[in-house]
Design a protein around this motif. Structure first.
Motif, short mmCIF file in Angstrom:
data_model
loop_
_atom_site.label_atom_id
_atom_site.label_comp_id
_atom_site.label_asym_id
_atom_site.label_seq_id
_atom_site.Cartn_x
_atom_site.Cartn_y
_atom_site.Cartn_z
N VAL A 630 0.85 -1.19 0.00
CA VAL A 630 0.00 0.00 0.00
C VAL A 630 0.89 1.24 0.00
N SER A 641 -14.05 6.13 -1.55
CA SER A 641 -13.58 4.76 -1.48
C SER A 641 -13.10 4.39 -0.07
N ARG A 642 -12.85 5.39 0.79
CA ARG A 642 -12.35 5.11 2.14
C ARG A 642 -13.44 5.31 3.19
N GLU A 810 -7.18 -6.66 -1.03
CA GLU A 810 -7.61 -5.74 -2.08
C GLU A 810 -8.38 -4.56 -1.50
N LYS A 811 -8.96 -4.72 -0.31
CA LYS A 811 -9.75 -3.65 0.29
C LYS A 811 -8.93 -2.39 0.53
N ASP A 813 -6.60 -1.13 -1.40
CA ASP A 813 -6.11 -0.56 -2.66
C ASP A 813 -4.59 -0.65 -2.79
N HIS A 815 -0.81 -1.87 -4.41
CA HIS A 815 -0.16 -2.19 -5.67
C HIS A 815 0.30 -3.65 -5.58
N TRP A 816 0.07 -4.41 -6.65
CA TRP A 816 0.43 -5.83 -6.64
C TRP A 816 1.72 -6.04 -7.43
#
Length: 850
Positions: A630, A641-642, A810-811, A813, A815-816
């Motif tokens: 994150v 989104s938060r 994923e919740k 947000d 970076h993968w």
């Protein structure tokens, strides 16, 4: 027994080679070396040129295998590239053996560099291997069945008749043709589909292979004496039978075995000296000549790649050269060493000996001969260092080659050997950039295959010398005879020097302290590791402080690898910890440690930036998941989104909860309380502690880190130990546990507060850890591992919450970023994965239970 098992096959190969030399000695008992050399001198220029022309035609025909393979896989590829890959592959494959492994490896590196998929490369390699042997078995089977050759009484085959061998050889191609005609469904091999070739392609396979083998036999046929008392068909039968024996022996290139059987089969028709002379010329023209051309081609690339006018050549080779060049140069250096030893074991040309008298004094000639043989033995040993990319091996090899070139001229005006050494020297100098490892020269272990190869060359050199001087009466005085014509005494002195040097080297290595068995680190070692981990940007470096993994430090002591051992798998947990300039050499040091224990080097959860290091080791790369990180620079609770995070924070705090960071010096006072929380969590989950890649509750481990806790009132209801990476690049948590009565969403609340704390402290990333098998795609043309991993990720929820873990992370947000496994590939990969699972779960029992 585990240590001795790898030596069994090389010992058998050496024994078969020695038996072949014994047969050669018996067959040539009535002949001398001078007679063999005299026959070579009688081979006319026309026949030599014809054999060279046939060799060139043969290698051109071999490009047809790859050309037809690309028609089979229906992929376009320029013929120039195909011809290049085919020539280099077969030049090295024919010399080192016909198993197809060497040529297959070269093709893999070339074709993948030219953006061919792994599955297509596998199809090309398999197609070429089948094509190569298809014509052989058809040709040999047909001749043995229809025109069986008469065999001398001294040749024994494990069949009642040569016709039976012909029938057995014809069974595979007949079955192959019937399968193509009667079945059109693709062949399934480990999840990969190999479509059957069409009938026209099958005919093309057979035709190209037949022509290839006919040309190969013709090269030797034209080198035999002019008066040919046997037909080409009968000679072809002998040639194919000797090839079968050479392949079955596993001796590289069938060297010695092929020659011994050809001598026995052709003895009724030609003088043995003429047969051996023809065989030597055949080896030089059909095997050594293409190998030298391939080496020159490689050296030319290294020089021209830097010139703007040949950018196309640089693009052509640049992708694959760094991976394969050290191996090719190591083999070429090994061949150069063998040439020097063979030169020292054979007499000097008489006309040149007369010239030597007027150019160099006798002591110079004697010393040059002795040192030339020593240089040859040295090159055999240095080749191993070149294969491992050692900087010291490169510099010493350049020195030895330069000196050897002078020795060859001084000892007998041997311009031919000096020319070979010069080509090798120039190629090596042009390839300087590939040898970057600065470590001890002979710290690398010699594999059983290398030891066997050195033994084969030494045995062959001794046999050649004793055959060359069998007319000499050996006596005590022979050792001390010094003269320009004293080739035999020089051979004896040089042989003793070479054997003494190699024996001294072998004893020195045997007397070295044995490598220590892996031992868990003590308090002082862990403190040393903690000081290094504190400066490493990766927060996972703190996993070394768990104390359940041995640590391997770099020579400078500034970096280390943490690893575990399960079965034959030596598994490094992540990339090396420490400065980036230390990583490459430390990875090689770990590989060396694995070799000393006959283990498989495995690197688990490694990052993309370090993959070139593992590829250099020859390891296969498999994607095993994705890591969630994150970014904290723009992290906040603002925005739509938060909204769920804001609601979560208000709800948890309304229940009397609060977040707190407990500094590392104050952790001791809370150990008893969090120990009770950990035990309750394990009991509720009905599980036990894991290890290796996961932390477990050990007080000495926990007290090394700050704690983040969630309190309800004054009571701790959740905790996690905090990993802080160096340079404040990232931080993470390891052991996360909570009480059974903790409010729902407590861990989400802890993550939220941690990210706010990390942003305030100046950290750039919060690492949520890896989601196993995440990001693997199930595509029909993808690698088998990706397809299996994608299916497991999709349908394996009964065994592990793969998708749920991904969705949970994923919740936030993140970076993968992909993570990888670097390990030996092939059939050992399932064993390695089982060992890895057992290492993490504390044994096989932990794999199948909680």
């Amino acid at each position: 027994m585990k240590r001795l098992q790898p030596f069994l096959k090389p010992l058998i190969v050496v024994a078969l080679f020695a038996i072949s030399l014994r047969i050669l000695q018996h067959t040539l008992a009535a002949y001398r070396y001078r007679e063999v050399m005299a026959y070579l001198g009688t081979i006319g220029t026309e026949r030599l040129m014809l054999s060279v022309l046939l060799t060139l035609c043969g290698y051109m025909v071999m490009t047809g295998y790859d050309t037809l393979a690309f028609r089979y896989i229906q992929q376009p590829m320029a013929y120039g590239r195909i011809a290049l890959a085919s020539f280099i592959g077969y030049a090295f494959n024919n010399t080192m053996g016909m198993s197809g492994l060497v040529g297959g490896s070269l093709r893999y590196r070339l074709y993948t560099a030219w953006r061919l998929s792994t599955i297509d490369v596998a199809k090309v390699i398999a197609f070429c291997a089948i094509s190569f042997w298809l014509g052989f078995v058809l040709l040999a089977g047909g001749i043995f069945l229809l025109h069986p050759p008469p065999l001398p009484l001294s040749v024994h085959i494990p069949f009642a008749s040569i016709r039976l061998l012909g029938v057995l050889l014809l069974i595979p191609p007949v079955f192959y043709a019937a399968w193509i005609i009667g079945h059109r469904r693709p062949i399934q091999v480990r999840g990969w589909e190999f479509p059957l070739p069409t009938i026209p392609i099958f005919i093309g396979q057979a035709a190209i292979s037949l022509i290839d083998w006919l040309i190969a036999a013709s090269v030797l046929y034209v080198l035999l004496p002019d008066a040919l008392p046997l037909t080409f068909i009968r000679f072809l039968a002998f040639f194919l039978l000797a090839q079968i024996a050479g392949v079955a022996s596993n001796v590289p290139g069938g060297l010695g075995v092929f020659e011994a059987l050809m001598l026995l089969l052709l003895a009724p028709y030609f003088p043995a000296a003429a047969i051996l002379g023809s065989l030597l010329a055949f080896r030089a023209i059909y095997y050594l000549f293409p190998l030298i051309v391939a080496t020159i081609l490689l050296g030319t690339h290294e020089v021209l790649e830097r010139r703007e006018g040949v950018a196309r050549v640089g693009r052509l080779f640049g992708r694959w050269a760094p991976g394969i060049t050290p191996t090719i140069l190591a083999f070429a250096t090994f061949v150069a060493g063998a040439v020097l030893l063979f030169s020292g074991a054979t007499p000097t040309i008489h006309s040149r000996t007369a010239q030597l008298r007027h150019i160099f004094p006798l002591p110079i000639v004697e010393l040059s001969h002795f040192l030339g043989s020593i240089a040859g033995a040295g090159l055999l040993l240095l080749a191993r260092g070149l294969q491992r990319r050692l900087d010291a091996a490169y510099h010493l090899t350049v020195v030895v080659l330069s000196a050897a070139m002078v020795f060859q001229l001084f000892k007998g005006l041997d311009f031919e050997e000096a020319g070979i050494v010069l080509v090798m020297l120039l190629t090596l100098i042009a390839s300087r950039r590939h040898f970057y490892r600065r470590t001890k020269l002979f710290s690398e272990a010699f594999t059983p295959g290398w030891i066997a190869a050195i033994a084969l060359v030494l045995i062959c050199s001794l046999w050649l010398g004793f055959f060359s001087y069998k007319h000499v009466d050996y006596s005590q005085d022979l050792w001390w005879r010094f003269s320009f014509r004293g080739d035999a005494p020089r051979f004896l002195r040089a042989s003793v020097g070479v054997l003494g040097g190699v024996l001294f080297f072998a004893i020195a290595r045997l007397l070295r302290p044995s490598p220590p068995d892996p031992d868990l680190p003590g308090a002082m070692v862990l403190q040393r590791a903690q000081e290094i981990a504190a400066f490493d940007p990766s927060s996972a470096a703190s996993l070394a402080l768990l104390g359940d993994k041995p640590l391997l430090f770099s020579d400078s002591g500034r970096a280390f690898i943490m690893y575990g051992v399960e079965g034959r798998s030596w598994i490094s947990m992540g990339d090396p910890v420490g400065p980036s300039e230390e990583r490459r050499e430390l990875i090689w040091k770990f590989r060396q440690l694995c070799d000393l224990h006959a283990g498989w080097p495995v690197f688990y959860e490694v990052q993309r930036d370090n993959l070139p290091y593992y590829i250099d080791l020859g390891l296969a790369i498999q994607k095993i998941g994705e890591e969630a990180r994150v970014p904290l620079d723009d992290f906040s609770l603002e925005g739509g989104s938060r909204k769920w995070l804001r609601k979560l924070q208000r709800r948890i705090e309304s229940e009397g909860c609060s977040f707190q960071i407990i500094p590392q010096p104050d952790v001791d006072g809370h150990l008893a309380e969090i120990r009770a929380i950990s035990d309750a969590w394990l009991a509720e989950k009905r599980t036990r502690e894991k290890g290796f890649s996961l932390g477990f509750f050990v007080e000495d481990y926990i007290r090394r880190f700050p704690l983040c806790v969630v309190k309800r009132g004054d009571r701790i209801v959740a905790f996690a130990n905090l990993w802080c990476g160096g340079e404040k690049k990232e931080f993470s948590v390891d052991l996360m546990r909570q009480t059974p009565d903790a409010p729902s969403g407590t861990m989400d609340y802890m993550f939220l507060e941690l990210m706010l704390w990390g942003k305030a402290e100046g950290y750039r990333w919060f690492n949520l850890g890896m989601a196993p098998l995440s990001g693997l795609e199930n595509r029909s043309l993808g690698p088998l591992w990706n397809r299996l991993g994608a299916l497991t990720y999709r349908f394996g929820e009964n065994f592990y919450n793969f998708q749920g873990l991904r969705q949970y992370k994923e919740k936030f947000d993140p970076h993968w970023e992909p993570t990888y496994l670097a390990s030996p590939g092939g059939l050992v990969l399932p064993i390695i994965l089982t060992n890895l699972a057992a290492l993490i779960s504390g044994g096989i029992r932990g794999v199948v239970s909680k």
